[in-house]
Design a protein around this motif. Structure first.
Motif, PDB file in Angstrom:
ATOM      1  N   PRO A 101       0.665  -1.012   0.084  1.00 24.31           N
ATOM      2  CA  PRO A 101      -0.045   0.031   0.071  1.00 24.31           C
ATOM      3  C   PRO A 101       0.883   1.252  -0.052  1.00 24.31           C
ATOM      4  O   PRO A 101       0.398   2.337   0.473  1.00 24.31           O
ATOM      5  N   THR A 102       2.071   1.198  -0.501  1.00 27.00           N
ATOM      6  CA  THR A 102       3.034   2.272  -0.062  1.00 27.00           C
ATOM      7  C   THR A 102       2.957   3.408  -1.208  1.00 27.00           C
ATOM      8  O   THR A 102       3.347   4.366  -0.804  1.00 27.00           O
ATOM      9  N   ALA A 103       1.811   3.541  -2.068  1.00 30.95           N
ATOM     10  CA  ALA A 103       1.417   4.446  -2.684  1.00 30.95           C
ATOM     11  C   ALA A 103       0.702   5.638  -2.020  1.00 30.95           C
ATOM     12  O   ALA A 103       0.406   6.677  -2.408  1.00 30.95           O
ATOM     13  N   THR A 104       0.261   5.067  -0.941  1.00 32.17           N
ATOM     14  CA  THR A 104      -0.602   5.955  -0.201  1.00 32.17           C
ATOM     15  C   THR A 104      -0.468   5.953   1.324  1.00 32.17           C
ATOM     16  O   THR A 104      -1.089   5.242   2.098  1.00 32.17           O
ATOM     17  N   PRO A 105       0.843   6.691   1.636  1.00 33.65           N
ATOM     18  CA  PRO A 105       1.126   6.671   3.395  1.00 33.65           C
ATOM     19  C   PRO A 105      -0.160   7.701   3.995  1.00 33.65           C
ATOM     20  O   PRO A 105      -0.747   8.568   3.442  1.00 33.65           O
ATOM     21  N   TYR A 152       3.037  -1.086 -14.611  1.00 34.35           N
ATOM     22  CA  TYR A 152       3.453   0.068 -15.216  1.00 34.35           C
ATOM     23  C   TYR A 152       2.406   0.949 -15.953  1.00 34.35           C
ATOM     24  O   TYR A 152       1.468   0.452 -16.310  1.00 34.35           O
ATOM     25  N   ILE A 153       2.853   2.248 -15.835  1.00 38.13           N
ATOM     26  CA  ILE A 153       2.144   3.319 -16.677  1.00 38.13           C
ATOM     27  C   ILE A 153       2.769   3.161 -17.836  1.00 38.13           C
ATOM     28  O   ILE A 153       3.722   2.488 -18.246  1.00 38.13           O
ATOM     29  N   GLU A 156       1.670   2.012  -9.902  1.00 38.95           N
ATOM     30  CA  GLU A 156       2.089   2.728 -10.857  1.00 38.95           C
ATOM     31  C   GLU A 156       3.099   3.777 -10.639  1.00 38.95           C
ATOM     32  O   GLU A 156       2.859   4.863 -10.300  1.00 38.95           O
ATOM     33  N   LEU A 157       4.277   3.007 -10.161  1.00 44.90           N
ATOM     34  CA  LEU A 157       5.612   3.977  -9.754  1.00 44.90           C
ATOM     35  C   LEU A 157       5.827   5.081 -11.258  1.00 44.90           C
ATOM     36  O   LEU A 157       5.647   4.772 -11.983  1.00 44.90           O
TER      37      LEU A 157
END
Ligand code: GAL
Length: 634
Positions: free
Chosen positions: A51-55, A222-223, A121-122
């Motif tokens: 869940p690291t895209a949303t701290p 990926y985007i 989506e880094l």
């Protein structure tokens, strides 16, 4: 409902940090345990997204220094949407590793959890570069490691220019906020550094997952590869395979924003015929072409984030699903299951409406599942294509930084080569400069400004014909002119030297003559010394625009679609590569013994398929927006 629909996999938790850890140190897994148990009970296999895209809010409030800083405005990017974290923040690195470890320890050995997705989506929303203090200090250390002495850095970049010399590494700023353009070598270094930060961030998660979840796969969604801002090949090295999030209509709306209505409207509800597959083929390439790839998110109806969000034409969800399988996908997963009744994406379609009723994609998903199974499409091997395109992240960075022309766009150039090949019915692989070239008859290098000696040697030691586009070999590792002028070390293959460059407005092209016919030369034009090469094409004044030296071809200018098609088709006939040009808007693709044809047109098309062919889906008469599949000997 998921099981009844026939889904195989369910991806969950990719943004769920505030539920997993509502406040610091208070981990709550009961809800996720229950969901995984329910999915397992119904034989659904689970993928967990870290869940690291949303701290969550508590984390950001406790350590505000985890927030990134927008390099264009200098403003700190705040809490309240997503991707609000800095890859260089050591606190954020520690916290994201901690939550990843907690999840991996708890579910790594759970039989229902078959795979993992790192982050989400880094690089999306332009988040690879950050101008934070943390990024600044890490960049200084990166420079110290790379150049060792400040004199070496000053010399490599050419800092005598405009008095930009530094006395120590500590004096180096990030190349942001300057009066006019910042130093290109400095910018390239910053981009390389930032790319490395993303790759390290991802790799640390992968390592933790592998430690606690042995035997489970790890992927990343990926985007579009030209938008990530990092080196996609390098990121993929740590994964089992790459995944791609496929939004053909949203992407087409953005990409063709300046096209005329006449050009755009035919594809408004289908997406451009070469647009989704351009990324599918790159995803397969990132998975080393054979390992397969996933569509982690497939658009199921109107989305919410493009300037305009039309409804797909009837049948397109099934069409896109089969198209992904034709190009080597192992799984197509739809985003999202249920349309959210709240928050940012409430206008984004799902397979269900917010009230749980079935939305337009439902019946098409039922049909797709049955057809993919009937064809055995997922188990057919993806064969190596006869043609490869070499794609290169530093190439994109260099051409974005050292602009020289507003009309030159790395991705457009690469896409124009790809489109010409696909219109000729050719299967195409994407490869990195490190790939083995021996499987290919034709290798296309649309733009490779920085070339290493190993790549030159690999070109020399293969039997493939290699075509280089303009700007190839034009820069050193640190973005200066090579001492022997462009194309630098490629002179050994190409036998030409670039004497000067001019750039033109995109709508002001001039004639190019090849094979007794007239085409267009535009945007980027080089004056070349041809040495002993054979001149293939000429500018209006008779000077050389394209040359050949044995197996090595140099195109010294950008051209047009007609030229690329004619030129590649000529090369293919010399190299005995069969073309399948069945008219505008029909695309073919082979997977194993299956041949697929896709009709993007709004009228039926008749396919000149061999009369003994055994059709598994559809037949020679191919209705609009429909798919035919037949068996073809390998
Ligand atoms: C992707 C993302 C999803 C969702 C989707 C909307 O970029 O991974 O979380 O935002 O787009 O189309």
């Amino acid at each position: 409902m998921m099981a009844n629909l026939g889904l195989t996999y369910v991806r969950i938790a990719e943004f769920a940090w505030s539920r997993l850890e509502p406040t610091e140190g208070q981990l709550e897994f009961a809800w996720l345990d229950e969901i995984i148990a329910i999915l397992a009970e119904h034989n659904l296999q689970v993928l967990i997204g870290t869940p690291t895209a949303t701290p969550p809010k508590w984390l950001v409030d406790k350590w505000p220094e985890v927030l990134p800083v927008d390099p264009n405005t200098g403003r700190t990017r705040g809490f309240g949407s997503r991707r609000h974290y800095d890859f260089s923040s050591t606190i954020y690195q520690r916290e994201s590793e901690r939550i990843t470890r907690e999840l991996a320890q708890r579910y790594g050995q759970n039989d229902a959890v078959v795979g993992w997705q790192t982050d989400n989506e880094l690089g999306c929303h332009d988040t690879t570069l950050s101008a934070s203090d943390a990024a600044h200090s890490a960049f200084i250390e990166w420079c110290r490691k790379r150049y060792e002495t400040i004199d070496a850095l000053n010399a490599a970049w050419g800092n005598a220019f405009w008095s930009m010399e530094y006395r120590s590494f500590e004096e180096i700023d990030l190349p942001v906020g300057t009066v006019t353009e910042a130093h290109p070598s400095h910018r390239l270094a910053y981009q390389r550094f930032a790319s490395g930060q993303v790759i390290d961030f991802n790799r640390r998660q992968v390592d933790i997952i592998r430690e606690h979840a042995p035997g489970k796969f790890v992927t990343h969604n990926y985007i579009p590869m030209n938008e990530t801002g990092f080196d996609n090949w390098e990121l993929a090295e740590s994964l089992d395979f790459a995944s791609y999030d496929n939004y053909p209509l949203g992407r087409s709306d953005l990409h063709f924003a300046n096209a005329s209505a006449e050009a755009f409207k035919p594809y408004m509800r289908t997406g451009h015929p070469d647009f989704a597959t351009y990324y599918h083929d790159q995803s397969r390439g990132l998975s080393l072409n054979k390992a397969g790839f996933w569509i982690m998110e497939q658009q199921p109806g109107p989305v919410n984030w493009a300037p305009n969000n039309p409804r797909p034409a009837p049948g397109m969800i099934r069409f896109w699903t089969l198209e992904a399988f034709a190009h080597g996908a192992d799984c197509v997963s739809y985003f999202r299951w249920r349309q959210a009744g709240f928050a940012q994406e409430q206008m984004h379609a799902g397979l269900l409406r917010p009230d749980n009723s079935r939305a337009e994609a439902w019946d098409q998903v039922v049909q797709s599942i049955a057809e993919v199974e009937q064809l055995g499409a997922a188990s057919e091997e993806t064969l190596a294509a006869p043609i490869a395109i070499v794609s290169d992240a530093p190439g994109q960075w260099v051409t974005d930084i050292d602009r020289q022309s507003d009309a030159y766009n790395y991705n457009q150039v690469q896409l124009s080569y790809y489109r010409a090949l696909r219109e000729l019915g050719l299967d195409v692989d994407f490869i990195s400069t490190r790939a083995d070239l021996s499987a290919y008859k034709l290798v296309l290098v649309p733009c490779l400004p920085i070339v290493d000696d190993a790549f030159v040697a690999r070109c020399q030691n293969t039997s493939a014909t290699v075509v280089f586009g303009p700007r190839s070999g034009s820069k050193t590792e640190d973005l200066s002119h090579p001492a022997n002028l462009a194309p630098g070390s490629l002179q050994a293959l190409l036998g030409v030297k670039v004497l000067s460059v001019e750039t033109l407005r995109a709508d002001c092209h001039e004639p190019l003559t090849w094979d007794g016919r007239e085409f267009r030369s535009g945007i980027w034009r080089e004056e070349i010394e041809t040495g002993d090469t054979e001149v293939l094409a000429r500018y209006e004044d008779g000077s050389a625009a394209a040359t050949r030296s044995q197996r090595f071809i140099y195109l010294a200018t950008l051209t047009d679609r007609d030229f690329l098609k004619a030129f590649f088709s000529g090369l293919c006939s010399q190299l005995d590569i069969a073309l399948v040009d069945w008219g505008k808007d029909v695309r073919v693709r082979r997977r194993g013994k299956l041949m697929f044809a896709f009709n993007y047109a709004s009228e039926s098309r008749t396919l000149p398929v061999d009369e003994n062919a055994r059709f598994l889906l559809g037949d020679r008469q191919l209705p609009p927006r429909d798919v035919a599949v037949w068996e073809a000997p390998v």
